[in-house]
Design an enzyme around this catalytic site. Sequence first.
Site, PDB file in Angstrom:
ATOM      1  N   SER A 191       4.075 -19.634  30.089  1.00  0.00           N
ATOM      2  CA  SER A 191       2.897 -20.397  30.512  1.00  0.00           C
ATOM      3  C   SER A 191       1.719 -19.473  30.772  1.00  0.00           C
ATOM      4  O   SER A 191       1.894 -18.340  31.250  1.00  0.00           O
ATOM      5  CB  SER A 191       3.242 -21.147  31.806  1.00  0.00           C
ATOM      6  N   TYR A 228       6.964 -21.793  40.718  1.00  0.00           N
ATOM      7  CA  TYR A 228       7.058 -22.151  39.303  1.00  0.00           C
ATOM      8  C   TYR A 228       6.546 -20.996  38.433  1.00  0.00           C
ATOM      9  O   TYR A 228       7.234 -20.537  37.508  1.00  0.00           O
ATOM     10  CB  TYR A 228       6.250 -23.427  39.012  1.00  0.00           C
ATOM     11  N   LYS A 272       8.430 -18.113  35.594  1.00  0.00           N
ATOM     12  CA  LYS A 272       8.021 -17.763  34.220  1.00  0.00           C
ATOM     13  C   LYS A 272       7.865 -16.244  34.080  1.00  0.00           C
ATOM     14  O   LYS A 272       8.265 -15.656  33.075  1.00  0.00           O
ATOM     15  CB  LYS A 272       6.716 -18.475  33.845  1.00  0.00           C
TER      16      LYS A 272
HETATM   17  P1  NAD Z   1       9.694 -31.783  30.508  1.00  0.00           P
HETATM   18  O1  NAD Z   1      10.123 -31.910  31.938  1.00  0.00           O
HETATM   19  O2  NAD Z   1       9.140 -32.976  29.834  1.00  0.00           O
HETATM   20  O3  NAD Z   1      10.929 -31.254  29.636  1.00  0.00           O
HETATM   21  C1  NAD Z   1      11.909 -30.395  30.158  1.00  0.00           C
HETATM   22  C2  NAD Z   1      13.262 -30.994  29.787  1.00  0.00           C
HETATM   23  O4  NAD Z   1      14.294 -30.117  30.261  1.00  0.00           O
HETATM   24  C3  NAD Z   1      13.500 -32.356  30.438  1.00  0.00           C
HETATM   25  O5  NAD Z   1      13.891 -33.280  29.444  1.00  0.00           O
HETATM   26  C4  NAD Z   1      14.625 -32.106  31.449  1.00  0.00           C
HETATM   27  O6  NAD Z   1      15.464 -33.231  31.580  1.00  0.00           O
HETATM   28  C5  NAD Z   1      15.327 -30.902  30.849  1.00  0.00           C
HETATM   29  N1  NAD Z   1      16.001 -30.027  31.822  1.00  0.00           N
HETATM   30  C6  NAD Z   1      15.474 -29.472  32.941  1.00  0.00           C
HETATM   31  N2  NAD Z   1      16.412 -28.716  33.561  1.00  0.00           N
HETATM   32  C7  NAD Z   1      17.541 -28.790  32.807  1.00  0.00           C
HETATM   33  C8  NAD Z   1      18.840 -28.233  32.915  1.00  0.00           C
HETATM   34  N3  NAD Z   1      19.178 -27.441  33.951  1.00  0.00           N
HETATM   35  N4  NAD Z   1      19.761 -28.518  31.972  1.00  0.00           N
HETATM   36  C9  NAD Z   1      19.448 -29.325  30.918  1.00  0.00           C
HETATM   37  N5  NAD Z   1      18.229 -29.885  30.756  1.00  0.00           N
HETATM   38  C10 NAD Z   1      17.292 -29.616  31.698  1.00  0.00           C
HETATM   39  O7  NAD Z   1       8.684 -30.547  30.428  1.00  0.00           O
HETATM   40  P2  NAD Z   1       7.735 -30.074  29.245  1.00  0.00           P
HETATM   41  O8  NAD Z   1       6.337 -30.357  29.634  1.00  0.00           O
HETATM   42  O9  NAD Z   1       8.243 -30.545  27.957  1.00  0.00           O
HETATM   43  O10 NAD Z   1       7.924 -28.507  29.371  1.00  0.00           O
HETATM   44  C11 NAD Z   1       8.846 -27.801  28.558  1.00  0.00           C
HETATM   45  C12 NAD Z   1       8.781 -26.330  28.924  1.00  0.00           C
HETATM   46  O11 NAD Z   1       7.461 -25.851  28.750  1.00  0.00           O
HETATM   47  C13 NAD Z   1       9.167 -26.014  30.372  1.00  0.00           C
HETATM   48  O12 NAD Z   1       9.875 -24.789  30.386  1.00  0.00           O
HETATM   49  C14 NAD Z   1       7.821 -25.849  31.045  1.00  0.00           C
HETATM   50  O13 NAD Z   1       7.897 -25.012  32.160  1.00  0.00           O
HETATM   51  C15 NAD Z   1       7.013 -25.214  29.935  1.00  0.00           C
HETATM   52  N6  NAD Z   1       5.565 -25.414  30.061  1.00  0.00           N
HETATM   53  C16 NAD Z   1       5.070 -26.682  30.181  1.00  0.00           C
HETATM   54  C17 NAD Z   1       3.701 -26.872  30.319  1.00  0.00           C
HETATM   55  C18 NAD Z   1       3.118 -28.250  30.501  1.00  0.00           C
HETATM   56  O14 NAD Z   1       2.007 -28.361  31.005  1.00  0.00           O
HETATM   57  N7  NAD Z   1       3.821 -29.320  30.122  1.00  0.00           N
HETATM   58  C19 NAD Z   1       2.840 -25.766  30.307  1.00  0.00           C
HETATM   59  C20 NAD Z   1       3.375 -24.477  30.169  1.00  0.00           C
HETATM   60  C21 NAD Z   1       4.752 -24.319  30.047  1.00  0.00           C
HETATM   61  C1  WQD Z   2      -6.394 -29.207  34.806  1.00  0.00           C
HETATM   62  C2  WQD Z   2      -7.748 -29.279  35.494  1.00  0.00           C
HETATM   63  C3  WQD Z   2      -7.593 -29.474  37.891  1.00  0.00           C
HETATM   64  C4  WQD Z   2      -5.781 -33.436  38.028  1.00  0.00           C
HETATM   65  C5  WQD Z   2      -0.896 -26.848  35.282  1.00  0.00           C
HETATM   66  C6  WQD Z   2       0.040 -25.779  35.749  1.00  0.00           C
HETATM   67  C7  WQD Z   2       0.281 -24.792  34.655  1.00  0.00           C
HETATM   68  C8  WQD Z   2       0.732 -25.495  33.374  1.00  0.00           C
HETATM   69  C9  WQD Z   2      -0.139 -26.643  32.998  1.00  0.00           C
HETATM   70  C10 WQD Z   2       3.122 -25.442  33.260  1.00  0.00           C
HETATM   71  C11 WQD Z   2      -7.801 -28.435  36.772  1.00  0.00           C
HETATM   72  C12 WQD Z   2      -8.228 -30.708  37.282  1.00  0.00           C
HETATM   73  C13 WQD Z   2      -6.337 -32.235  37.588  1.00  0.00           C
HETATM   74  C14 WQD Z   2      -6.624 -34.366  38.690  1.00  0.00           C
HETATM   75  C15 WQD Z   2      -8.483 -32.887  38.393  1.00  0.00           C
HETATM   76  N1  WQD Z   2       2.053 -26.043  33.518  1.00  0.00           N
HETATM   77  N2  WQD Z   2      -7.656 -31.968  37.779  1.00  0.00           N
HETATM   78  N3  WQD Z   2      -7.935 -34.063  38.829  1.00  0.00           N
HETATM   79  O1  WQD Z   2      -3.599 -26.865  36.847  1.00  0.00           O
HETATM   80  O2  WQD Z   2      -4.587 -26.086  34.634  1.00  0.00           O
HETATM   81  O3  WQD Z   2      -2.129 -26.252  34.903  1.00  0.00           O
HETATM   82  O4  WQD Z   2      -0.328 -27.509  34.137  1.00  0.00           O
HETATM   83  O5  WQD Z   2       3.258 -24.291  32.956  1.00  0.00           O
HETATM   84  O6  WQD Z   2       1.226 -23.892  35.109  1.00  0.00           O
HETATM   85  O7  WQD Z   2      -0.538 -25.126  36.864  1.00  0.00           O
HETATM   86  O8  WQD Z   2      -3.426 -28.317  34.749  1.00  0.00           O
HETATM   87  O9  WQD Z   2      -3.755 -30.696  34.248  1.00  0.00           O
HETATM   88  O10 WQD Z   2      -3.106 -30.021  36.609  1.00  0.00           O
HETATM   89  O11 WQD Z   2      -5.385 -29.490  35.758  1.00  0.00           O
HETATM   90  O12 WQD Z   2      -9.676 -32.635  38.580  1.00  0.00           O
HETATM   91  O13 WQD Z   2      -6.171 -35.441  39.123  1.00  0.00           O
HETATM   92  O14 WQD Z   2      -7.970 -30.636  35.911  1.00  0.00           O
HETATM   93  O15 WQD Z   2      -8.213 -29.135  39.090  1.00  0.00           O
HETATM   94  O16 WQD Z   2      -9.081 -27.902  36.866  1.00  0.00           O
HETATM   95  P1  WQD Z   2      -3.530 -26.829  35.387  1.00  0.00           P
HETATM   96  P2  WQD Z   2      -3.853 -29.723  35.356  1.00  0.00           P
END
Ligand code: NAD
Ligand code: WQD
Length: 353
Positions: free
Chosen positions: A132, A157, A161
């Site tokens: 991330s 969190y 990572k």
């Molecule tokens: P998500 O929660 O939709 O998907 C994660 C999946 O993993 C879920 O279906 C959950 O049931 C499964 N899971 C969790 N723990 C498990 C375990 N112990 N065993 C088996 N299954 C398990 O999340 P996502 O948004 O698709 O994110 C996927 C990956 O990307 C994650 O590692 C997340 O940290 C990373 N990521 C997400 C974002 C974002 O904003 N969505 C941003 C950066 C990184």
């Molecule tokens: C985006 C912008 C908020 C909600 C997070 C995690 C990051 C990654 C992605 C997993 C920011 C603003 C949001 C609202 C708002 N996840 N906002 N009103 O914070 O950039 O990233 O998700 O890895 O680790 O921290 O994403 O979508 O929460 O926010 O004004 O109700 O929108 O302040 O500026 P963020 P976000």
Amino acid sequence: MTETGRQSRILVTGGAGYIGSHTVVELQQRGHAVVIVDNLSNSRADVVDRIAEITGVRPEFHDFDLTDRAKTEAFFASTPDLDAVIHFAAYKAVGESMRDPLAYYGNNLESLLRVLEGMRRHGPRHLVFSSSATVYGQPDELPVRETSPVREAWSPYGSTKQMAEQILRFSVAAYGFKAVALRYFNPVGAHESALIGELPLGVPNNLAPFITQTAAGRQECLEVFGTDYGTADGTAVRDYIHVVDLARAHVAAVARMTGEKARSGLEVFNLGTGRGHSVREVIDAFERVSGVRLNVRYVGRRPGDVEKVWADTSLANRELGWKAERDLDDMMRSAWKWEQALSRRRDGASARG
Ligand code: NAD
Ligand code: WQD
């Protein structure tokens, strides 16, 4: 295809989740065979039906918890023909991780360790890991490059990572794996079919689902966190990336590791569009493409938020041969279509009783 002409077989952990399900679709559409492991802790089993509906192929699906040592070991032992692993499975809610850090360290790190153990004992040598942009915190230089320093994590969190990247760095060197860590910026949007998308449980934390739920009348008002940032309109700036573009980068990462350009060790790539958009711009784009006016309230900054961040994507563009193609309007259009499909499904379910 593998070198022997066999269809390559990819394990996708967390493949029923938001980014995982889109990646399974892209993999299957390019001829890969997919095995999903997901314990459905943040997803639903019917996602597998939707993937089958989109692609015409039902992925193999195993429902178990990857932190379970015995089950994970048994799975790898009975699935020796995997060519690569894409490891999405993790918890991802930043606020929840502040309230229960041990749950986050436990789930996110133990699942990674169990997967690496399975790889070491039973075969697949290639791993793609979901990292991330949160590892950068607020970078000094923008756009942020992969060589920019990783800042001390602000949340458990984010800490998982950073630790996971370190675990990978040492493990791939010791065991001769190839691994790619993909640092996602802000994934948003949904598949154009509106059959799969993000399924936030409870009140969403992230901007895009909050916007679409406000438009759908499920949230009363969208709060904009902070109007006094050092940005053009005072609201915070992020690099939003369409989830389908993101999914395609995973296909490219697998191809790189298993193909001629393979490098040993751990490689790290930023995945974004390379463009920053303010919260206000995101709202404007949503209102433009949906025709819905949002009820917006401007409030103070959210603790822990950075002011602005966007990616230098030139490394991924050059080395993976990948580039994000969809713009902010595409992201908002598909997110809205998905929210409307969800509303219809909910209405249908309540009408049935
Ligand atoms: P998500 O929660 O939709 O998907 C994660 C999946 O993993 C879920 O279906 C959950 O049931 C499964 N899971 C969790 N723990 C498990 C375990 N112990 N065993 C088996 N299954 C398990 O999340 P996502 O948004 O698709 O994110 C996927 C990956 O990307 C994650 O590692 C997340 O940290 C990373 N990521 C997400 C974002 C974002 O904003 N969505 C941003 C950066 C990184
Ligand atoms: C985006 C912008 C908020 C909600 C997070 C995690 C990051 C990654 C992605 C997993 C920011 C603003 C949001 C609202 C708002 N996840 N906002 N009103 O914070 O950039 O990233 O998700 O890895 O680790 O921290 O994403 O979508 O929460 O926010 O004004 O109700 O929108 O302040 O500026 P963020 P976000």
